[in-house]
Design an enzyme around this catalytic site. Structure first.
Site, PDB file in Angstrom:
ATOM      1  N   GLU A  41       0.830  -1.221   0.000  1.00 57.45           N
ATOM      2  CA  GLU A  41       0.000   0.000   0.000  1.00 57.45           C
ATOM      3  C   GLU A  41       0.864   1.272   0.000  1.00 57.45           C
ATOM      4  O   GLU A  41       1.941   1.289   0.606  1.00 57.45           O
ATOM      5  CB  GLU A  41      -0.851  -0.023   1.281  1.00 57.45           C
ATOM      6  CG  GLU A  41      -1.811   1.145   1.423  1.00 57.45           C
ATOM      7  CD  GLU A  41      -2.495   1.191   2.790  1.00 57.45           C
ATOM      8  OE1 GLU A  41      -2.010   0.551   3.754  1.00 57.45           O
ATOM      9  OE2 GLU A  41      -3.523   1.888   2.891  1.00 57.45           O
ATOM     10  N   LYS A 110      -9.404   3.262  -1.918  1.00 60.87           N
ATOM     11  CA  LYS A 110      -9.652   2.580  -0.636  1.00 60.87           C
ATOM     12  C   LYS A 110     -10.993   3.034  -0.055  1.00 60.87           C
ATOM     13  O   LYS A 110     -11.241   4.244   0.083  1.00 60.87           O
ATOM     14  CB  LYS A 110      -8.508   2.912   0.313  1.00 60.87           C
ATOM     15  CG  LYS A 110      -8.529   2.181   1.640  1.00 60.87           C
ATOM     16  CD  LYS A 110      -7.271   2.563   2.422  1.00 60.87           C
ATOM     17  CE  LYS A 110      -7.113   1.862   3.743  1.00 60.87           C
ATOM     18  NZ  LYS A 110      -5.862   2.246   4.425  1.00 60.87           N
ATOM     19  N   CYS A 144      -5.625  -2.727   2.830  1.00 60.23           N
ATOM     20  CA  CYS A 144      -5.293  -2.656   4.259  1.00 60.23           C
ATOM     21  C   CYS A 144      -6.510  -2.689   5.176  1.00 60.23           C
ATOM     22  O   CYS A 144      -7.115  -3.728   5.349  1.00 60.23           O
ATOM     23  CB  CYS A 144      -4.413  -1.416   4.483  1.00 60.23           C
ATOM     24  SG  CYS A 144      -3.395  -1.543   5.975  1.00 60.23           S
TER      25      CYS A 144
HETATM   26  O1  LIG Z   1      -6.447  -2.046  10.731  1.00 57.65           O
HETATM   27  C1  LIG Z   1      -5.280  -1.944  11.111  1.00 57.65           C
HETATM   28  O2  LIG Z   1      -4.910  -2.317  12.222  1.00 57.65           O
HETATM   29  C2  LIG Z   1      -4.247  -1.365  10.196  1.00 57.65           C
HETATM   30  C3  LIG Z   1      -4.860  -0.597   9.079  1.00 57.65           C
HETATM   31  C4  LIG Z   1      -3.884   0.300   8.410  1.00 57.65           C
HETATM   32  O3  LIG Z   1      -2.760   0.422   8.829  1.00 57.65           O
HETATM   33  C5  LIG Z   1      -4.263   1.007   7.192  1.00 57.65           C
HETATM   34  O4  LIG Z   1      -5.397   0.869   6.696  1.00 57.65           O
HETATM   35  O5  LIG Z   1      -3.412   1.722   6.636  1.00 57.65           O
END
Ligand SMILES: O=C(O)CCC(=O)C(=O)O
Length: 260
Positions: A41, A110, A144
């Site tokens: 990401e 996203k 993510c």
């Molecule tokens: O949900 C999480 O613990 C991490 C999510 C995250 O780091 C993100 O979406 O960038």
């Protein structure tokens, strides 16, 4: 489907160097005759959110050019993780996918922004799902934090996805959640999950990789890798059909009791 999982470090706010690193990684991965190369990401900027106006890729032009050019040159599919983009003066966390012919076949913003990292203060959330085909195989891609929403992954598998790609910058602090959620998503959706996390640090977090590939029966094919580099492995899509025939959850869903 032969995969190259690029578990890279990302230099904070140094987008030029990150673009160079991604080009190098693609050139390296294609030496192993792979079908799909997958990135993590926000690989152009990392979470340098307060510098997006200076760093984000305007309309994703630079990213699309690189992915498309190298995909075509090497006859390889590239799931481009995600990059920070600027579109009509707003910022997004965007995944681009190029097929072997250099066509950008997916663009996904996203959907769930991560408040713990202030993402919602700087970026806009996406409004659409992300289903695309690689070599005739229906795939889905989420980013993510999207992983924490089982209903969102289910939207993609209901649309036919047999492989779900999950690029991430998931901090070491919650890496146990990452592993369990990825495994659960693979088992409950009876699909492959291909998840690519970064390594390295940013001013607030440490990242320890643990990119994962999980088969539809829940078997972990790749995990616990903490080093920077490319990990190679092959998945057999027939396993999706086998598992779905064995335990037919898609037939057994009680949509009269719940909507999705
Ligand atoms: O949900 C999480 O613990 C991490 C999510 C995250 O780091 C993100 O979406 O960038």
């Amino acid at each position: 489907m032969k995969l190259a999982i690029v578990q890279m470090d990302i230099l904070f706010g140094e987008s030029e160097k990150n673009y160079q690193a991604v080009e190098k990684y693609i050139e390296e991965a294609v030496k192993s005759d792979v079908d799909v190369i997958v990135f993590p990401e926000m690989w152009n900027t990392a979470y340098a959110l307060d510098r997006l106006s200076e760093l984000a890729d305007e309309n994703g032009l630079k990213t699309k050019e690189i992915l498309s050019r190298l995909a075509k040159k090497h006859n390889v599919n590239i799931v481009g993780g995600s990059v920070a983009t600027k579109k009509e003066n707003r910022f997004y966390n965007t995944m681009y996918v190029s097929d072997r012919n250099g066509n950008i076949i997916a663009e996904y913003d996203k959907a769930h922004l991560f408040k713990l990292m202030d993402e919602h203060l700087f970026m806009e959330q996406g409004q659409r799902d992300n289903v695309f085909e690689l070599d005739g195989i229906v795939c889905g891609g989420v980013i993510c934090y999207d992983l924490r929403f089982p209903e969102w992954i289910r939207v993609h598998t209901l649309a036919g996805a047999k492989v779900i790609f999950v690029p991430a910058e998931w901090p070491k602090l919650r890496i146990d959640h990452w592993q369990l959620l990825l495994q659960a998503r693979a088992i409950e959706n009876q699909c492959f999950v291909v998840a690519v996390n970064r390594v390295g640090t940013d001013p607030n977090n440490e990242f320890n990789g643990h990119s994962m590939v999980i088969a539809p029966w829940g078997e972990v094919m790749l995990s616990k890798k903490t080093g920077e580099g490319i990990y190679y492995l092959e998945i057999n899509l027939q396993e999706v059909e086998d598992v779905r025939n064995r335990i037919p959850i898609y037939e057994d869903r009680r949509t009269d009791l719940y909507k999705s």
